[in-house]
Design a protein around this motif. Structure first.
Motif, mmCIF file in Angstrom:
data_model
loop_
_atom_site.group_PDB
_atom_site.id
_atom_site.type_symbol
_atom_site.label_atom_id
_atom_site.label_comp_id
_atom_site.label_asym_id
_atom_site.label_seq_id
_atom_site.Cartn_x
_atom_site.Cartn_y
_atom_site.Cartn_z
ATOM 1 N N LEU A 109 9.618 64.105 33.756
ATOM 2 C CA LEU A 109 8.833 63.970 32.535
ATOM 3 C C LEU A 109 7.366 63.819 32.908
ATOM 4 N N LYS A 110 6.483 64.523 32.189
ATOM 5 C CA LYS A 110 5.057 64.467 32.483
ATOM 6 C C LYS A 110 4.262 63.774 31.382
ATOM 7 N N GLY A 111 4.736 63.849 30.163
ATOM 8 C CA GLY A 111 4.020 63.277 29.029
ATOM 9 C C GLY A 111 4.431 63.982 27.763
ATOM 10 N N GLY A 112 3.691 63.769 26.697
ATOM 11 C CA GLY A 112 4.021 64.442 25.457
ATOM 12 C C GLY A 112 3.235 63.932 24.273
ATOM 13 N N ILE A 113 3.738 64.276 23.103
ATOM 14 C CA ILE A 113 3.131 63.870 21.838
ATOM 15 C C ILE A 113 4.263 63.336 20.971
ATOM 16 N N ILE A 114 4.059 62.158 20.425
ATOM 17 C CA ILE A 114 5.040 61.617 19.493
ATOM 18 C C ILE A 114 4.290 61.175 18.242
ATOM 19 N N ASP A 115 4.714 61.748 17.136
ATOM 20 C CA ASP A 115 4.123 61.426 15.834
ATOM 21 C C ASP A 115 2.611 61.619 15.815
ATOM 22 N N GLY A 116 2.148 62.713 16.426
ATOM 23 C CA GLY A 116 0.739 63.070 16.384
ATOM 24 C C GLY A 116 -0.155 62.385 17.398
ATOM 25 N N LYS A 117 0.434 61.593 18.309
ATOM 26 C CA LYS A 117 -0.367 60.886 19.312
ATOM 27 C C LYS A 117 0.145 61.217 20.703
ATOM 28 N N VAL A 118 -0.780 61.399 21.634
ATOM 29 C CA VAL A 118 -0.409 61.677 23.020
ATOM 30 C C VAL A 118 0.318 60.458 23.570
ATOM 31 N N ALA A 119 1.462 60.712 24.214
ATOM 32 C CA ALA A 119 2.295 59.626 24.744
ATOM 33 C C ALA A 119 2.459 59.778 26.245
ATOM 34 N N SER A 120 2.454 58.652 26.942
ATOM 35 C CA SER A 120 2.670 58.647 28.389
ATOM 36 C C SER A 120 4.171 58.753 28.672
ATOM 37 N N VAL A 121 4.505 58.909 29.940
ATOM 38 C CA VAL A 121 5.906 58.976 30.352
ATOM 39 C C VAL A 121 6.623 57.678 29.964
ATOM 40 N N GLU A 122 5.955 56.549 30.147
ATOM 41 C CA GLU A 122 6.550 55.251 29.808
ATOM 42 C C GLU A 122 6.824 55.148 28.316
ATOM 43 N N GLU A 123 5.888 55.622 27.496
ATOM 44 C CA GLU A 123 6.080 55.585 26.042
ATOM 45 C C GLU A 123 7.227 56.494 25.625
ATOM 46 N N ILE A 124 7.331 57.653 26.255
ATOM 47 C CA ILE A 124 8.431 58.557 25.944
ATOM 48 C C ILE A 124 9.761 57.908 26.298
ATOM 49 N N ALA A 125 9.825 57.239 27.446
ATOM 50 C CA ALA A 125 11.051 56.546 27.852
ATOM 51 C C ALA A 125 11.397 55.440 26.859
ATOM 52 N N THR A 126 10.397 54.738 26.365
ATOM 53 C CA THR A 126 10.636 53.683 25.373
ATOM 54 C C THR A 126 11.177 54.267 24.083
ATOM 55 N N TYR A 127 10.557 55.333 23.601
ATOM 56 C CA TYR A 127 11.042 55.986 22.386
ATOM 57 C C TYR A 127 12.457 56.524 22.581
ATOM 58 N N ALA A 128 12.745 57.021 23.766
ATOM 59 C CA ALA A 128 14.055 57.606 24.042
ATOM 60 C C ALA A 128 15.170 56.578 23.946
ATOM 61 N N THR A 129 14.855 55.310 24.158
ATOM 62 C CA THR A 129 15.884 54.277 24.096
ATOM 63 C C THR A 129 16.111 53.765 22.673
ATOM 64 N N LEU A 130 15.261 54.168 21.735
ATOM 65 C CA LEU A 130 15.446 53.761 20.342
ATOM 66 C C LEU A 130 16.656 54.459 19.741
ATOM 67 N N PRO A 131 17.307 53.832 18.771
ATOM 68 C CA PRO A 131 18.424 54.511 18.099
ATOM 69 C C PRO A 131 17.914 55.716 17.314
ATOM 70 N N SER A 132 18.779 56.683 17.112
ATOM 71 C CA SER A 132 18.395 57.880 16.364
ATOM 72 C C SER A 132 18.200 57.540 14.890
ATOM 73 N N ARG A 133 17.658 58.468 14.161
ATOM 74 C CA ARG A 133 17.411 58.280 12.726
ATOM 75 C C ARG A 133 18.720 57.986 11.999
ATOM 76 N N GLU A 134 19.781 58.725 12.346
ATOM 77 C CA GLU A 134 21.076 58.536 11.703
ATOM 78 C C GLU A 134 21.635 57.146 11.999
ATOM 79 N N GLU A 135 21.468 56.694 13.247
ATOM 80 C CA GLU A 135 21.949 55.356 13.613
ATOM 81 C C GLU A 135 21.180 54.281 12.839
ATOM 82 N N LEU A 136 19.872 54.459 12.699
ATOM 83 C CA LEU A 136 19.068 53.494 11.946
ATOM 84 C C LEU A 136 19.447 53.484 10.468
#
Length: 170
Positions: A109-136
């Motif tokens: 993983l190099k980075g990305g954009i989540i919800d219109g904001k540039v995200a670091s690898v650490e932020e992407i990993a944090t988001y990845a551990t969140l439950p999915s929309r359906e689970e929420l």
């Protein structure tokens, strides 16, 4: 370079800008070292999650990122780069890429954009551990149903007690 080639590249840049702007999430990865079978499996998992993955030249990605206003993302466009665009669920691309990188060590993983904001690898990993929309949504539904369910149980218990009291009196 011919005018036709320049026009073609400009069109490609505009298409990538549109993808950046329409995506709820974008994840940039280095796919070097993945086997054909691993890439096929990754694409399958992404497709099932409503995410598309493209391999695009770094120069095109750099120009598109500048044009879309994601200048901070330009540093990730080095070496072999694949980019995943998620449209429905903002964490789907992050979740699939993060989970796949655990089994396929070659995927970085190099980075990305989540919800219109540039995200670091650490932020992407944090988001990845969140439950999915359906689970929420399921959790929310259960939380909202709990008081109603408790009232129904209480009413049922009172009714059963009243029936048993009426049965004893007769």
């Amino acid at each position: 370079m011919s005018e036709q080639a320049i026009a073609t590249k400009a069109k490609l840049v505009d298409e990538v800008v549109e993808k950046f702007n329409n995506a709820s999430s974008v994840v940039v990865v280095d796919y070097r070292g993945l086997t054909v079978a691993e890439v096929t499996e990754l694409r399958k998992q992404l497709r099932e999650s409503g995410v598309s993955m493209k391999v695009i030249k770094n120069k095109i990605l750099t120009r598109a990122a500048e044009k879309a206003g994601f200048d901070d993302l330009k540093d990730t466009f080095v070496g072999p780069t694949a980019i995943a665009f998620g449209s429905d669920d903002p964490i789907a691309a992050a979740k699939v890429m993060h989970n796949f990188s655990k089994t396929a060590k070659a995927l970085e993983l190099k980075g990305g954009i989540i919800d219109g904001k540039v995200a670091s690898v650490e932020e992407i990993a944090t988001y990845a551990t969140l439950p999915s929309r359906e689970e929420l949504l399921s959790t929310l539904a259960n939380i909202l149903q709990a008081p109603v369910r408790n009232v129904a149980y209480a009413v049922k218990a009172v009714a059963e007690k009243k029936e048993s009291d009426d049965g004893d009196a007769a």
